[in-house]
Design a protein around this motif. Structure first.
Motif, mmCIF file in Angstrom:
data_model
loop_
_atom_site.group_PDB
_atom_site.id
_atom_site.type_symbol
_atom_site.label_atom_id
_atom_site.label_comp_id
_atom_site.label_asym_id
_atom_site.label_seq_id
_atom_site.Cartn_x
_atom_site.Cartn_y
_atom_site.Cartn_z
ATOM 1 N N ALA A 1 42.911 55.044 44.216
ATOM 2 C CA ALA A 1 42.553 53.610 44.212
ATOM 3 C C ALA A 1 42.493 53.097 45.641
ATOM 4 O O ALA A 1 43.432 53.288 46.423
ATOM 5 C CB ALA A 1 43.567 52.807 43.402
ATOM 6 N N ILE A 2 41.376 52.442 45.974
ATOM 7 C CA ILE A 2 41.215 51.801 47.293
ATOM 8 C C ILE A 2 40.725 50.372 47.031
ATOM 9 O O ILE A 2 39.723 50.184 46.328
ATOM 10 C CB ILE A 2 40.188 52.558 48.171
ATOM 11 N N PRO A 3 41.435 49.369 47.582
ATOM 12 C CA PRO A 3 41.006 47.982 47.294
ATOM 13 C C PRO A 3 39.706 47.599 47.993
ATOM 14 O O PRO A 3 39.330 48.194 48.996
ATOM 15 C CB PRO A 3 42.159 47.138 47.836
ATOM 16 N N TYR A 4 39.059 46.608 47.424
ATOM 17 C CA TYR A 4 37.878 45.998 48.057
ATOM 18 C C TYR A 4 38.325 44.798 48.875
ATOM 19 O O TYR A 4 39.197 44.047 48.435
ATOM 20 C CB TYR A 4 36.886 45.528 46.987
ATOM 21 N N THR A 5 37.722 44.589 50.038
ATOM 22 C CA THR A 5 38.005 43.370 50.804
ATOM 23 C C THR A 5 37.214 42.203 50.202
ATOM 24 O O THR A 5 37.663 41.069 50.222
ATOM 25 C CB THR A 5 37.604 43.536 52.286
ATOM 26 N N HIS A 6 36.016 42.503 49.682
ATOM 27 C CA HIS A 6 35.180 41.491 49.027
ATOM 28 C C HIS A 6 34.809 42.013 47.649
ATOM 29 O O HIS A 6 33.871 42.808 47.534
ATOM 30 C CB HIS A 6 33.896 41.230 49.819
ATOM 31 N N PRO A 7 35.538 41.600 46.599
ATOM 32 C CA PRO A 7 35.198 42.071 45.257
ATOM 33 C C PRO A 7 33.763 41.702 44.889
ATOM 34 O O PRO A 7 33.268 40.647 45.300
ATOM 35 C CB PRO A 7 36.190 41.342 44.356
ATOM 36 N N LEU A 8 33.090 42.576 44.139
ATOM 37 C CA LEU A 8 31.722 42.318 43.694
ATOM 38 C C LEU A 8 31.760 41.792 42.265
ATOM 39 O O LEU A 8 32.357 42.421 41.386
ATOM 40 C CB LEU A 8 30.885 43.604 43.756
ATOM 41 N N LYS A 9 31.129 40.613 42.060
ATOM 42 C CA LYS A 9 31.067 40.041 40.705
ATOM 43 C C LYS A 9 29.636 40.099 40.211
ATOM 44 O O LYS A 9 28.700 39.810 40.961
ATOM 45 C CB LYS A 9 31.511 38.569 40.722
ATOM 46 N N PHE A 10 29.476 40.444 38.948
ATOM 47 C CA PHE A 10 28.144 40.517 38.352
ATOM 48 C C PHE A 10 28.277 40.173 36.870
ATOM 49 O O PHE A 10 29.389 39.988 36.370
ATOM 50 C CB PHE A 10 27.529 41.906 38.573
ATOM 51 N N ALA A 11 27.128 40.091 36.160
ATOM 52 C CA ALA A 11 27.162 39.538 34.804
ATOM 53 C C ALA A 11 28.033 40.347 33.838
ATOM 54 O O ALA A 11 28.622 39.783 32.928
ATOM 55 C CB ALA A 11 25.747 39.411 34.254
ATOM 56 N N SER A 12 28.123 41.658 34.016
ATOM 57 C CA SER A 12 28.883 42.462 33.049
ATOM 58 C C SER A 12 30.300 42.772 33.517
ATOM 59 O O SER A 12 31.079 43.366 32.757
ATOM 60 C CB SER A 12 28.129 43.755 32.732
ATOM 61 N N GLY A 13 30.681 42.399 34.732
ATOM 62 C CA GLY A 13 32.034 42.719 35.177
ATOM 63 C C GLY A 13 32.311 42.350 36.629
ATOM 64 O O GLY A 13 31.557 41.593 37.246
ATOM 65 N N GLU A 14 33.406 42.911 37.144
ATOM 66 C CA GLU A 14 33.829 42.630 38.522
ATOM 67 C C GLU A 14 34.552 43.861 39.047
ATOM 68 O O GLU A 14 35.292 44.514 38.294
ATOM 69 C CB GLU A 14 34.788 41.433 38.520
ATOM 70 N N VAL A 15 34.327 44.197 40.310
ATOM 71 C CA VAL A 15 35.045 45.337 40.892
ATOM 72 C C VAL A 15 35.855 44.838 42.086
ATOM 73 O O VAL A 15 35.297 44.393 43.087
ATOM 74 C CB VAL A 15 34.066 46.450 41.330
ATOM 75 N N ALA A 16 37.181 44.911 41.974
ATOM 76 C CA ALA A 16 38.064 44.493 43.061
ATOM 77 C C ALA A 16 38.778 45.693 43.677
ATOM 78 O O ALA A 16 39.302 45.622 44.783
ATOM 79 C CB ALA A 16 39.085 43.485 42.546
ATOM 80 N N THR A 17 38.824 46.798 42.937
ATOM 81 C CA THR A 17 39.458 48.040 43.424
ATOM 82 C C THR A 17 38.563 49.205 43.040
ATOM 83 O O THR A 17 38.066 49.267 41.914
ATOM 84 C CB THR A 17 40.830 48.249 42.736
ATOM 85 N N ALA A 18 38.377 50.126 43.972
ATOM 86 C CA ALA A 18 37.662 51.363 43.636
ATOM 87 C C ALA A 18 38.685 52.297 42.995
ATOM 88 O O ALA A 18 39.369 53.056 43.687
ATOM 89 C CB ALA A 18 37.052 51.977 44.888
ATOM 90 N N ASP A 19 38.804 52.201 41.680
ATOM 91 C CA ASP A 19 39.756 53.067 40.963
ATOM 92 C C ASP A 19 38.976 54.255 40.402
ATOM 93 O O ASP A 19 38.645 54.304 39.240
ATOM 94 C CB ASP A 19 40.506 52.299 39.866
ATOM 95 N N PRO B 1 32.832 57.131 39.686
ATOM 96 C CA PRO B 1 33.229 55.714 39.595
ATOM 97 C C PRO B 1 33.217 55.232 38.137
ATOM 98 O O PRO B 1 32.142 55.027 37.568
ATOM 99 C CB PRO B 1 32.141 55.008 40.411
ATOM 100 N N PRO B 2 34.372 55.013 37.523
ATOM 101 C CA PRO B 2 34.381 54.569 36.118
ATOM 102 C C PRO B 2 33.827 53.145 36.010
ATOM 103 O O PRO B 2 34.164 52.294 36.825
ATOM 104 C CB PRO B 2 35.867 54.556 35.742
ATOM 105 N N ARG B 3 32.998 52.908 35.030
ATOM 106 C CA ARG B 3 32.473 51.554 34.776
ATOM 107 C C ARG B 3 32.619 51.285 33.284
ATOM 108 O O ARG B 3 31.657 51.398 32.519
ATOM 109 C CB ARG B 3 30.995 51.457 35.216
ATOM 110 N N PRO B 4 33.857 50.892 32.847
ATOM 111 C CA PRO B 4 34.096 50.715 31.410
ATOM 112 C C PRO B 4 33.158 49.704 30.757
ATOM 113 O O PRO B 4 32.757 49.880 29.614
ATOM 114 C CB PRO B 4 35.551 50.233 31.341
ATOM 115 N N TYR B 5 32.800 48.647 31.516
ATOM 116 C CA TYR B 5 31.917 47.602 30.965
ATOM 117 C C TYR B 5 30.476 48.057 30.878
ATOM 118 O O TYR B 5 29.629 47.350 30.344
ATOM 119 C CB TYR B 5 32.011 46.328 31.833
#
Ligand code: MUC
Ligand code: MG
Length: 367
Positions: A12-30, A49-53
């Protein structure tokens, strides 16, 4: 040469700027770092890169399917026997991101065994890709500032705007502000991640007419086949299938049913092998492709460059390659540089995504 084992390392590596989009949000590269080991000491690796959404896979499910199912089934096989390995993996349905990472790790291994860069094994069309930057949900003025600063710092002139918000005016305003602020020479296209209905997407197309937007990606759910087909017929710009087309079979279904008329290829969910099948299908049918980003790390972005630069059709448009810039850190030992809006392939054997072992030790979650 025989495959000895496959490792799936969660980190897991955190994001400094989380990316938000219509189906989800990524704040950590898990994510999961996948390593295929052979009996003669070679290691091929790739990032998952897992993308459960988007696909339903999680960090735990990717690690589990690789370690509990794929690794025992594949161990003992020759890594050159890719069709056999894929036939074995395909006995388990879905799990595209896990399969994609094993596939890329195998290509990395073959490149190392043959002492050849993988972009040359794949096709060797060119040695770099133009970069498209993805703009997540933010107020219009901040989006313009971000696009301008990426243009100035990195020479990027192509931007994918995440849309799919309600009220529609939020995204419509962002399109107008970006076009007015960036000028006509900048390529702007949209990705709604299924956030709208087909009718809403048509309204946005009407209210952004004349702005020169180049593509509309996954505007609504492709499963709503009738309204989606009507949208594709009426849209003045290509409608790109992304999460609706992770496999070659999905691509043919969506193109034949009129659910899209351009295709986003993502190596993270198709590996290099299925991405090649998708590309062949699209090239044969005269369908345009884009190289997408599954919110990849530098390891994943290098895989996209390796594939994208290998073929003419995937090199035409700028590839989505810059999400890693918003991460606090990365695993890649020799960081990616974006110069004059481009990222170069690596000229070393394999994909060239060597990992900094100290960083991996610091970010891995299994020890
Ligand atoms: C994209 O193009 O949709 C967001 C979710 C995902 O799976 O990929 C990203 C970018
Ligand atoms: Mg997309």
């Amino acid at each position: 040469m025989k495959i000895e084992r496959i490792e799936a390392i969660p980190y897991a590596i955190p994001y400094t700027h989380p990316l938000k989009f219509a189906s989800g949000e990524v704040a950590t590269a898990d994510h999961v770092l996948v390593r295929v080991h052979t009996d003669d000491g070679l290691v091929g690796q790739a990032d998952a890169p897992p993308r459960p959404y988007t696909y339903g896979e999680t960090q735990k499910s990717i690690a589990a399917v690789i370690e509990d199912i794929f690794s025992p089934q594949i161990t003992g096989l020759d890594p050159f026997d890719r069709s056999k390995i894929h036939a074995v993996m395909n006995r388990t349905i879905n799990n595209q991101v896990a399969k994609g990472a094993v596939d890329i790790a195998l290509w990395d291994l073959l490149g190392k065994a043959l002492q050849t860069p993988v972009h040359k094994l794949l096709g060797g069309f060119t040695d770099s890709m133009r970069v498209s930057h993805m703009l997540g949900f933010r107020p219009a003025a901040e989006l313009l500032e971000e696009a301008r600063s990426f243009g100035e710092r990195y020479g990027i002139t192509t931007f994918k705007l995440k849309v799919g918000r309600r009220p529609l005016a939020l995204d419509i305003e962002a399109c107008h502000v970006l076009r007015e602020g960036l000028g006509d020479d900048v390529d702007i296209y949209l990705d709604a991640n299924r956030g709208w209905t087909a009718n809403e997407a048509l309204e946005v197309l009407r209210r952004t007419e004349g702005l020169g937007l180049s593509l509309l990606e996954e505007p609504c759910d492709a499963k709503e086949a009738m309204s989606r087909r009507r949208l594709v017929e009426k849209s003045p710009i290509p409608v790109v299938g992304d999460e609706s087309v992770p496999t070659a079979g999905d691509v043919s279904r969506e193109l034949l049913s009129g659910g899209c008329n351009a295709i986003c290829i993502k190596t993270a969910r198709s590996g290099f092998t299925e991405a090649q099948q998708i590309l062949g299908l699209c090239t044969g049918l005269g369908v345009d492709v884009t190289m997408g980003n599954q919110i990849d790390t530098q390891v994943g972005s290098l895989a996209t460059v390796t594939f994208g630069a290998a073929f003419e059709a995937t090199s035409r448009r700028a590839g989505e390659l810059s999400n890693f810039l918003d991460m606090a850190d990365d695993l890649l030992a020799d960081p990616i540089r974006i110069q004059d809006g481009r990222i170069r392939v690596r000229t070393v054997p394999g994909v060239g995504a060597d990992v900094d072992e100290d960083k991996l030790a610091a970010y891995r979650l299994d020890r």
